[in-house]
Design a protein around this motif. Sequence first.
Motif, PDB file in Angstrom:
ATOM      1  N   SER A  38     -29.104  -2.189   2.907  1.00 60.65           N
ATOM      2  CA  SER A  38     -29.580  -2.548   1.570  1.00 60.65           C
ATOM      3  C   SER A  38     -29.992  -1.315   0.781  1.00 60.65           C
ATOM      4  O   SER A  38     -29.756  -1.240  -0.429  1.00 60.65           O
ATOM      5  N   SER A  42     -28.116  -0.351  -2.599  1.00 57.73           N
ATOM      6  CA  SER A  42     -28.923  -0.248  -3.821  1.00 57.73           C
ATOM      7  C   SER A  42     -28.673   1.071  -4.543  1.00 57.73           C
ATOM      8  O   SER A  42     -28.670   1.114  -5.777  1.00 57.73           O
ATOM      9  N   ALA A  45     -25.381   0.447  -6.295  1.00 57.96           N
ATOM     10  CA  ALA A  45     -25.508  -0.596  -7.319  1.00 57.96           C
ATOM     11  C   ALA A  45     -26.385  -0.151  -8.486  1.00 57.96           C
ATOM     12  O   ALA A  45     -26.265  -0.682  -9.586  1.00 57.96           O
ATOM     13  N   ARG A  47     -29.573  -0.550  -8.602  1.00 60.22           N
ATOM     14  CA  ARG A  47     -30.661  -1.520  -8.704  1.00 60.22           C
ATOM     15  C   ARG A  47     -30.941  -2.057  -7.302  1.00 60.22           C
ATOM     16  O   ARG A  47     -30.102  -1.908  -6.408  1.00 60.22           O
ATOM     17  N   VAL A  49     -30.751  -4.306  -4.311  1.00 54.77           N
ATOM     18  CA  VAL A  49     -29.880  -5.386  -3.841  1.00 54.77           C
ATOM     19  C   VAL A  49     -30.104  -5.573  -2.338  1.00 54.77           C
ATOM     20  O   VAL A  49     -30.675  -4.713  -1.681  1.00 54.77           O
ATOM     21  N   ARG A  50     -29.622  -6.692  -1.835  1.00 55.49           N
ATOM     22  CA  ARG A  50     -29.773  -7.000  -0.404  1.00 55.49           C
ATOM     23  C   ARG A  50     -28.411  -7.116   0.251  1.00 55.49           C
ATOM     24  O   ARG A  50     -27.473  -7.634  -0.342  1.00 55.49           O
ATOM     25  N   LYS A  76     -21.550 -11.193 -14.146  1.00 57.96           N
ATOM     26  CA  LYS A  76     -22.571 -10.319 -13.573  1.00 57.96           C
ATOM     27  C   LYS A  76     -22.729 -10.615 -12.083  1.00 57.96           C
ATOM     28  O   LYS A  76     -22.760 -11.779 -11.684  1.00 57.96           O
ATOM     29  N   ASP A  79     -27.625 -10.409  -6.678  1.00 60.88           N
ATOM     30  CA  ASP A  79     -28.348  -9.285  -6.087  1.00 60.88           C
ATOM     31  C   ASP A  79     -28.151  -9.150  -4.583  1.00 60.88           C
ATOM     32  O   ASP A  79     -28.957  -8.505  -3.911  1.00 60.88           O
ATOM     33  N   GLU A  80     -27.092  -9.761  -4.038  1.00 60.25           N
ATOM     34  CA  GLU A  80     -26.886  -9.655  -2.596  1.00 60.25           C
ATOM     35  C   GLU A  80     -25.408  -9.731  -2.244  1.00 60.25           C
ATOM     36  O   GLU A  80     -24.597 -10.243  -3.015  1.00 60.25           O
ATOM     37  N   LEU A 132     -21.434  -4.880  -6.400  1.00 60.32           N
ATOM     38  CA  LEU A 132     -22.821  -5.112  -6.826  1.00 60.32           C
ATOM     39  C   LEU A 132     -23.189  -4.259  -8.038  1.00 60.32           C
ATOM     40  O   LEU A 132     -24.114  -4.581  -8.765  1.00 60.32           O
TER      41      LEU A 132
END
Length: 194
Positions: A38, A42, A45, A47, A49-50, A76, A79-80, A132
């Motif tokens: 993660s 992130s 990405a 941002r 994210v998981r 969009k 977040d994972e 992502l």
Amino acid sequence: MVRPANRTLAIAAAVLLPAMAWGWHERAQRLDVQSEASVAASQIAGRPVRVLCPGLLKRTFLREINHGSVRFYDGKPVDETHLSGEACAGLRRLVSEGPAVGLACLQLDNCSKDDTRVALGVAVLAHESVHLRGVMDEAATECEAVRRSAGVARSLGASPQAAAYIADWQFSVAADNLPEQYQSAGDCRFGSTP
């Protein structure tokens, strides 16, 4: 209510306790891999994210079609990302063994299944991380993922040389096995991106 005999309780404990301990160990390893992956995802990405890996029951009873997936809503990404058991097994090995994973065999295309899984895990994580970031097109995603895979490998503990082997493998060997929509029209250049 009749209480089971002490012998019955001892046998049940002898069977259940090791199985429970193994299950907790498996869960702890999965959570560790998810956490490390993660962080890497992130970074790409841009941002938080998981990354989610399947648990023991899902790995055992569900047939996985894809090595990774990201859902998009109204253009969009969520977040994972969900990775396959095989991809997560490769990431688990890299996270736990780090620089000890050499991977020179990737240059000769004669790796063990475990070594190939490491490269696959990094390639899939890099690919899904680019999704992502918001890139939907598969060819553009794969092109960007190839550029970023060495950095992903390094962030998970790979040596610089092993990370380079993984990126080269993704660009040359793995790319040949991807469906057409993942392959660029030749404008994808190999080279690392932070």
